[in-house]
Design a protein around this motif. Structure first.
Motif, PDB file in Angstrom:
ATOM      1  N   LYS A 300       5.118   2.782  11.612  1.00 50.85           N
ATOM      2  CA  LYS A 300       4.671   3.990  12.299  1.00 50.85           C
ATOM      3  C   LYS A 300       3.153   4.077  12.393  1.00 50.85           C
ATOM      4  O   LYS A 300       2.609   4.660  13.338  1.00 50.85           O
ATOM      5  N   SER A 301       2.454   3.487  11.429  1.00 50.79           N
ATOM      6  CA  SER A 301       0.995   3.568  11.443  1.00 50.79           C
ATOM      7  C   SER A 301       0.372   2.665  12.496  1.00 50.79           C
ATOM      8  O   SER A 301      -0.808   2.827  12.828  1.00 50.79           O
ATOM      9  N   VAL A 335      11.081   7.977  14.548  1.00 47.99           N
ATOM     10  CA  VAL A 335      10.750   7.204  13.349  1.00 47.99           C
ATOM     11  C   VAL A 335      11.987   7.157  12.458  1.00 47.99           C
ATOM     12  O   VAL A 335      12.539   8.200  12.096  1.00 47.99           O
ATOM     13  N   ASP A 336      12.420   5.943  12.117  1.00 48.96           N
ATOM     14  CA  ASP A 336      13.632   5.749  11.324  1.00 48.96           C
ATOM     15  C   ASP A 336      13.387   4.679  10.271  1.00 48.96           C
ATOM     16  O   ASP A 336      12.432   3.889  10.370  1.00 48.96           O
ATOM     17  N   LEU A 340      16.234  -3.964  10.034  1.00 48.29           N
ATOM     18  CA  LEU A 340      16.099  -5.389   9.754  1.00 48.29           C
ATOM     19  C   LEU A 340      15.532  -5.593   8.359  1.00 48.29           C
ATOM     20  O   LEU A 340      14.692  -4.815   7.892  1.00 48.29           O
ATOM     21  N   ARG A 341      15.960  -6.656   7.730  1.00 48.49           N
ATOM     22  CA  ARG A 341      15.551  -6.932   6.348  1.00 48.49           C
ATOM     23  C   ARG A 341      14.523  -8.051   6.337  1.00 48.49           C
ATOM     24  O   ARG A 341      14.757  -9.131   6.881  1.00 48.49           O
ATOM     25  N   ASN A 350       9.974   0.307   1.261  1.00 45.68           N
ATOM     26  CA  ASN A 350      10.035   1.739   1.525  1.00 45.68           C
ATOM     27  C   ASN A 350       9.070   2.077   2.660  1.00 45.68           C
ATOM     28  O   ASN A 350       7.911   2.423   2.437  1.00 45.68           O
ATOM     29  N   ARG A 351       9.523   1.928   3.882  1.00 51.13           N
ATOM     30  CA  ARG A 351       8.670   2.180   5.032  1.00 51.13           C
ATOM     31  C   ARG A 351       9.518   2.744   6.170  1.00 51.13           C
ATOM     32  O   ARG A 351      10.748   2.693   6.134  1.00 51.13           O
TER      33      ARG A 351
END
Length: 394
Positions: A300-301, A335-336, A340-341, A350-351
């Motif tokens: 998001k940033s 924003v979710d 994907l890993r 944690n983002r």
């Protein structure tokens, strides 16, 4: 003596510092000595490549994946396609077991509609025949009655005869009594009375004919109105719209038992097999793989640094050295958590991310067989994109 001790202490500190710092590649002498003229320059500013943004993404058909399902509780009867088949819009893909029952319902509804239509048409035909007969009778009743016209002439003739007889009698009565015989006068009086009776009889007959003619006209009008109302009633009561609606419903329910391709595409997966019960899960999946896209997950940033049209490079070991590139066509607003890993254990978990849609360039390596492949997306800096655009324009 004091000066000697101070010098010895200074030497000891220098030696100790050299032992502590030298493992890291520096000596105390180097730290305190001025840099020679040929010393290497300070590190340069990060180049353009260092400003590239690297994120995760996945490949997907541009128009999405179509999940074809049916009403739960039914059972899959047959499949007409296999995974990987190319199909066209309208192609029959699968059939449910309830298709036979639904087909019988369609045939029953068609038969009911046919019977209702035949009965309605027969009654309308009969009502129209009665209406035509009443119209003809009304036209005849409205036409001039020859008997009535003849009777009117009889009345007129009787009136003339009476007038003539009365005139003859009056002329005789005006003559002197010695010139006219009594017998002749009586005969004229009888003729007057006879003419009067004939005139009265003719008028009575005329009245009767007029009343009969008026009654016939009223009867014809009433029969016409009844016939017209009967036709309207048949059309109103013998409506076939409910049977047509029932047939449409039966056809719709029958169509739901046959899965057809909504568009051209490729069969991707068939989770359900013939004989298995239908669940809320899709029976099969298909997609138009002629156009492929990539959905990148951007932190998001970093979203504010992106723009539509910005060029990207897509990398994966599955490409086997093939070059895959594209450009950003849409930047999401929601924003979710990431879907994907990241395989890097040191990457932050944690983002929150925003999905960015990337259209893959036409004519590049075919990636239609790599749907949902996780890839590395390298978003090129705006300066690079603008520079390339400017060079192309020149």
């Amino acid at each position: 003596m004091k000066t000697v001790l101070q010098c010895a202490l200074l030497v000891f500190c220098v030696l100790l510092g050299n032992l502590l710092v030298e493992p890291w590649g520096w000596s105390v002498w180097e730290m305190i000595s001025p840099a020679p003229d040929d010393a290497p320059p300070p590190p340069a500013e990060p180049d353009e490549r260092s400003r590239e943004l690297r994120v995760l993404g996945r490949l997907t058909p541009t128009h999405g994946i179509i999940n074809l399902s049916a009403t739960p509780g039914d059972r899959l009867k047959s499949l007409n396609v296999s995974e990987g088949d190319q199909v066209q819009a309208g192609t029959q893909l699968a059939t449910l077991e309830s298709e036979t029952l639904r087909q019988l319902e369609v045939e029953a509804a068609e038969e009911q509609l046919a019977q209702a239509t035949a009965l309605r048409d027969a009654e309308i035909k009969a009502a129209e025949a009665r209406l035509r007969a009443s119209e003809k009778a009304l036209e005849q009743a409205q036409a001039k009655n020859p008997q009535l016209e003849q009777q009117k002439r009889q009345v007129e003739l009787a009136a003339l005869n009476l007038a003539q007889a009365e005139a003859d009698l009056k002329r005789v009565q005006e003559l002197r009594a010695d010139l006219v015989a009594v017998q002749e006068q009586e005969q004229l009086e009888l003729l007057v009375e006879k003419a009067r009776i004939e005139k009265t009889a003719a008028e009575t007959a005329l009245d009767q004919l007029q009343q009969a003619d008026e009654f016939q006209l009223q009867t014809a009008r009433s029969e016409y109105e009844v016939a017209l109302a009967g036709l309207d009633q048949v059309k109103t009561l013998r409506r076939i719209e409910p049977y047509e609606a029932k047939l449409k419903l039966a056809q719709y329910q029958h169509d739901q038992t046959i899965l057809t391709a909504p568009s051209d595409g490729t069969i991707l997966a068939i989770p359900t097999r013939p004989g298995e019960s239908v669940t809320p899960e899709p029976i099969l999946q298909m997609a138009d793989t002629s156009e492929m896209s990539c959905i990148a997950e951007v932190h998001k940033s970093a979203v504010d640094s992106l723009s539509v049209g910005q060029r990207v490079r897509i990398e994966s070991d599955a490409f086997e050295g093939r070059q895959v590139a594209g450009e950003i066509v849409r930047i999401g607003n929601q924003v979710d958590p990431p879907q994907l890993r990241n395989l890097d254990p040191l990457a932050p978990q944690n983002r929150h991310v925003v999905e960015v849609l990337i259209n893959i360039d036409e004519g590049v390596a075919n990636v239609s067989n790599l749907i949902d492949l996780q890839v590395d997306v390298v978003i090129l800096p705006r300066e690079s994109h603008d520079g390339e655009t400017g060079d192309d324009a020149q």
